[in-house]
Each structure stands twice: as structure tokens, then as C-alpha cells.
Design a protein around this motif. Structure first.
Motif, mmCIF file in Angstrom:
data_model
loop_
_atom_site.group_PDB
_atom_site.id
_atom_site.type_symbol
_atom_site.label_atom_id
_atom_site.label_comp_id
_atom_site.label_asym_id
_atom_site.label_seq_id
_atom_site.Cartn_x
_atom_site.Cartn_y
_atom_site.Cartn_z
ATOM 1 N N LEU A 36 43.264 -38.976 24.155
ATOM 2 C CA LEU A 36 44.016 -39.882 23.277
ATOM 3 C C LEU A 36 45.028 -39.126 22.427
ATOM 4 O O LEU A 36 46.141 -39.618 22.194
ATOM 5 C CB LEU A 36 43.060 -40.695 22.398
ATOM 6 C CG LEU A 36 42.271 -41.764 23.143
ATOM 7 C CD1 LEU A 36 41.164 -42.320 22.251
ATOM 8 C CD2 LEU A 36 43.183 -42.867 23.656
ATOM 9 N N ARG A 37 44.665 -37.939 21.969
ATOM 10 C CA ARG A 37 45.617 -37.130 21.190
ATOM 11 C C ARG A 37 46.827 -36.762 22.052
ATOM 12 O O ARG A 37 47.965 -36.784 21.573
ATOM 13 C CB ARG A 37 44.938 -35.873 20.647
ATOM 14 C CG ARG A 37 43.926 -36.175 19.548
ATOM 15 C CD ARG A 37 43.295 -34.926 18.995
ATOM 16 N NE ARG A 37 44.303 -34.160 18.264
ATOM 17 C CZ ARG A 37 44.249 -32.844 18.098
ATOM 18 N NH1 ARG A 37 43.260 -32.132 18.614
ATOM 19 N NH2 ARG A 37 45.198 -32.225 17.414
ATOM 20 N N GLY A 38 46.594 -36.429 23.313
ATOM 21 C CA GLY A 38 47.700 -36.121 24.213
ATOM 22 C C GLY A 38 48.584 -37.331 24.453
ATOM 23 O O GLY A 38 49.820 -37.234 24.451
ATOM 24 N N GLU A 39 47.963 -38.481 24.640
ATOM 25 C CA GLU A 39 48.732 -39.715 24.842
ATOM 26 C C GLU A 39 49.549 -40.058 23.592
ATOM 27 O O GLU A 39 50.714 -40.466 23.687
ATOM 28 C CB GLU A 39 47.804 -40.877 25.197
ATOM 29 C CG GLU A 39 47.142 -40.742 26.551
ATOM 30 C CD GLU A 39 48.148 -40.778 27.684
ATOM 31 O OE1 GLU A 39 48.726 -41.848 27.931
ATOM 32 O OE2 GLU A 39 48.364 -39.729 28.316
ATOM 33 N N LEU A 40 48.954 -39.894 22.420
ATOM 34 C CA LEU A 40 49.670 -40.140 21.170
ATOM 35 C C LEU A 40 50.867 -39.208 21.052
ATOM 36 O O LEU A 40 51.986 -39.648 20.756
ATOM 37 C CB LEU A 40 48.727 -39.961 19.970
ATOM 38 C CG LEU A 40 49.366 -40.093 18.589
ATOM 39 C CD1 LEU A 40 49.913 -41.498 18.368
ATOM 40 C CD2 LEU A 40 48.354 -39.716 17.506
ATOM 41 N N ARG A 41 50.642 -37.925 21.303
ATOM 42 C CA ARG A 41 51.729 -36.943 21.221
ATOM 43 C C ARG A 41 52.863 -37.303 22.184
ATOM 44 O O ARG A 41 54.020 -37.301 21.813
ATOM 45 C CB ARG A 41 51.192 -35.537 21.504
ATOM 46 C CG ARG A 41 52.264 -34.457 21.408
ATOM 47 C CD ARG A 41 51.788 -33.055 21.756
ATOM 48 N NE ARG A 41 50.740 -32.900 22.741
ATOM 49 C CZ ARG A 41 50.875 -33.098 24.068
ATOM 50 N NH1 ARG A 41 52.016 -33.485 24.554
ATOM 51 N NH2 ARG A 41 49.861 -32.910 24.880
ATOM 52 N N ARG A 42 52.507 -37.642 23.418
ATOM 53 C CA ARG A 42 53.544 -37.993 24.399
ATOM 54 C C ARG A 42 54.281 -39.266 24.012
ATOM 55 O O ARG A 42 55.482 -39.382 24.238
ATOM 56 C CB ARG A 42 52.933 -38.115 25.799
ATOM 57 C CG ARG A 42 52.685 -36.755 26.451
ATOM 58 C CD ARG A 42 52.171 -36.892 27.873
ATOM 59 N NE ARG A 42 50.786 -37.348 27.930
ATOM 60 C CZ ARG A 42 49.731 -36.569 27.689
ATOM 61 N NH1 ARG A 42 49.893 -35.307 27.368
ATOM 62 N NH2 ARG A 42 48.519 -37.061 27.764
ATOM 63 N N SER A 43 53.589 -40.224 23.404
ATOM 64 C CA SER A 43 54.253 -41.475 23.011
ATOM 65 C C SER A 43 55.249 -41.256 21.875
ATOM 66 O O SER A 43 56.216 -42.000 21.745
ATOM 67 C CB SER A 43 53.225 -42.536 22.604
ATOM 68 O OG SER A 43 52.695 -42.308 21.310
ATOM 69 N N LEU A 44 55.013 -40.213 21.081
ATOM 70 C CA LEU A 44 55.899 -39.918 19.954
ATOM 71 C C LEU A 44 56.944 -38.857 20.278
ATOM 72 O O LEU A 44 58.115 -38.999 19.913
ATOM 73 C CB LEU A 44 55.072 -39.455 18.751
ATOM 74 C CG LEU A 44 54.264 -40.529 18.049
ATOM 75 C CD1 LEU A 44 53.246 -39.906 17.112
ATOM 76 C CD2 LEU A 44 55.179 -41.483 17.307
ATOM 77 N N HIS A 45 56.514 -37.783 20.920
ATOM 78 C CA HIS A 45 57.383 -36.619 21.106
ATOM 79 C C HIS A 45 57.811 -36.393 22.554
ATOM 80 O O HIS A 45 58.747 -35.638 22.796
ATOM 81 C CB HIS A 45 56.665 -35.348 20.614
ATOM 82 C CG HIS A 45 56.220 -35.434 19.201
ATOM 83 N ND1 HIS A 45 57.079 -35.242 18.138
ATOM 84 C CD2 HIS A 45 55.008 -35.707 18.656
ATOM 85 C CE1 HIS A 45 56.410 -35.385 17.006
ATOM 86 N NE2 HIS A 45 55.154 -35.670 17.292
ATOM 87 N N GLY A 46 57.101 -36.992 23.507
ATOM 88 C CA GLY A 46 57.390 -36.785 24.905
ATOM 89 C C GLY A 46 56.643 -35.590 25.457
ATOM 90 O O GLY A 46 55.944 -34.903 24.721
ATOM 91 N N PRO A 47 56.752 -35.290 26.723
ATOM 92 C CA PRO A 47 57.481 -36.139 27.655
ATOM 93 C C PRO A 47 56.656 -37.382 27.995
ATOM 94 O O PRO A 47 55.494 -37.281 28.371
ATOM 95 C CB PRO A 47 57.659 -35.253 28.886
ATOM 96 C CG PRO A 47 56.505 -34.296 28.846
ATOM 97 C CD PRO A 47 56.183 -34.106 27.383
ATOM 98 N N ALA A 48 57.269 -38.517 27.848
ATOM 99 C CA ALA A 48 56.617 -39.782 28.168
ATOM 100 C C ALA A 48 56.932 -40.157 29.616
ATOM 101 O O ALA A 48 58.020 -39.881 30.110
ATOM 102 C CB ALA A 48 57.109 -40.884 27.219
ATOM 103 N N TRP A 49 55.996 -40.765 30.272
ATOM 104 C CA TRP A 49 56.152 -41.152 31.662
ATOM 105 C C TRP A 49 57.230 -42.229 31.818
ATOM 106 O O TRP A 49 57.961 -42.252 32.794
ATOM 107 C CB TRP A 49 54.801 -41.663 32.188
ATOM 108 C CG TRP A 49 54.817 -42.086 33.609
ATOM 109 C CD1 TRP A 49 54.781 -41.264 34.698
ATOM 110 C CD2 TRP A 49 54.872 -43.413 34.112
ATOM 111 N NE1 TRP A 49 54.810 -41.999 35.849
ATOM 112 C CE2 TRP A 49 54.861 -43.335 35.515
ATOM 113 C CE3 TRP A 49 54.933 -44.665 33.506
ATOM 114 C CZ2 TRP A 49 54.908 -44.457 36.322
ATOM 115 C CZ3 TRP A 49 54.981 -45.787 34.319
ATOM 116 C CH2 TRP A 49 54.972 -45.671 35.710
ATOM 117 N N HIS A 50 57.345 -43.091 30.828
ATOM 118 C CA HIS A 50 58.208 -44.276 30.926
ATOM 119 C C HIS A 50 59.663 -44.016 30.549
ATOM 120 O O HIS A 50 60.515 -44.870 30.782
ATOM 121 C CB HIS A 50 57.665 -45.393 30.027
ATOM 122 C CG HIS A 50 57.529 -44.975 28.596
ATOM 123 N ND1 HIS A 50 58.601 -44.858 27.744
ATOM 124 C CD2 HIS A 50 56.444 -44.601 27.895
ATOM 125 C CE1 HIS A 50 58.175 -44.449 26.564
ATOM 126 N NE2 HIS A 50 56.869 -44.291 26.630
#
Length: 170
Positions: free
Chosen positions: A14-28
Motif C-alpha cells: 500500500l505504501r508503494g501504491e500511495l507513493r506511485r499515485s502521488l509521485h509516479g511512476p503511475a501505470w495510468h
């Protein structure tokens, strides 16, 4: 029999998902802070699509919900964010825009710190133990679902920011 594969750590995930949703790299596509930082102050304060919220309002809204989810991880009862759900960006200064960007990043870091300190077994606890499910408030769900919800919220609003900024530039 010993396994060579690491065990699944839901907090780390969840921490990794949170980081990616804020800072990237995001899948979307661009993560929330990437999209916000690609928007200028002059673009952020405009409402390019009728009555839809502008980018500045979205930034403050996202910071507010990141703060609220962090507060709930401490065991506090669900409520609307302390700064409100939505703000009006009329009179929103350049300094306000810079503060909004800072607030989103700071709220993300604070939520990450709260999440890092959360025992994994707490992820199954219900947010607002005695509350019934209230979708707009995000209560009556497991903490894992609430955290996942704010991560999805970041992605949803990152997409809006990209579309609003693109509309202004086209």
C-alpha cells in the motif's frame, strides 16, 4: 519446506501504491503531483469546463482527503476533512497555489508515515467501528479499503488535472 519467495507485506504494498499515485511512476499516466506540477498558476485558477472544479480546487481537495485518511489511521472517527471537502479558488493567489502543491506532498508524506507505523492486522479493522457504510464520507469500510480508496482518489484527480490542463492549452 522453506520458500525462496518473499512473503506478501500489505503495508509495504500500500505504501508503494500511495507513493506511485502521488509521485509516479503511475501505470495510468502522470501521478497526481506530476500532473499538478505540470500546471501553471494561471492554469490552476481557471475553470475551463463550465462549473467543474479547477485544478487549484482539486489540489486543495486532495490534500484535505490525504490529511483526513492519515487522521483516521490514528483511530479517530471519520468526519469530513478539517479544511472541508472543496474550497472556492476565488482570490487564490500564486502563494496559495505553491502552498497547495506543498500541502499535497506533505499530506502524502504524513499518510505514508502513518501507514508505515500501522500494524498489518489493523488493515482489517473497520473505519468508524460503529458507523454504517457511508460512501461519500468513506466510513464503515476496512482500513485497507479506505487507504486503497484514497490511492484511487489520487489517480482519479490526476486524470482530471491532466484533462483540465490540456483543455486550457488546446
Amino acid at each position: 519446506m522453506a520458500s525462496d519467495s518473499p512473503s506478501f507485506d500489505p503495508i509495504r504494498f500500500l505504501r508503494g501504491e500511495l507513493r506511485r499515485s502521488l509521485h509516479g511512476p503511475a501505470w495510468h499516466g502522470p501521478a497526481l503531483l506530476e500532473a499538478l506540477r505540470d500546471t501553471t498558476y494561471n492554469e490552476a485558477i481557471v475553470h475551463p469546463v463550465g462549473e467543474a472544479h479547477g485544478v487549484a480546487e482539486i489540489a486543495v481537495h486532495c490534500a484535505a482527503w490525504l490529511e483526513e485518511v492519515a487522521r483516521r489511521l490514528d483511530g479517530s472517527a471519520p468526519r469530513m476533512p478539517a479544511r472541508g471537502d472543496w474550497c472556492a479558488a476565488s482570490g487564490f493567489s500564486r502563494a496559495d497555489w505553491e502552498q497547495a502543491l506543498h500541502d499535497v506532498e506533505a499530506a502524502g508524506h504524513a499518510l505514508d508515515a502513518h501507514l508505515a507505523a500501522l500494524p498489518a492486522d489493523r488493515l482489517l479493522a473497520i473505519c468508524g467501528e460503529h458507523d454504517t457504510h457511508d460512501a461519500p464520507l468513506g466510513s464503515g469500510v476496512r482500513l485497507a479499503a479506505m487507504i486503497n480508496g484514497v490511492i484511487q482518489h489520487n489517480g482519479y484527480h490526476a486524470g482530471q488535472v491532466v484533462m483540465l490542463t490540456k483543455a486550457l492549452r488546446d
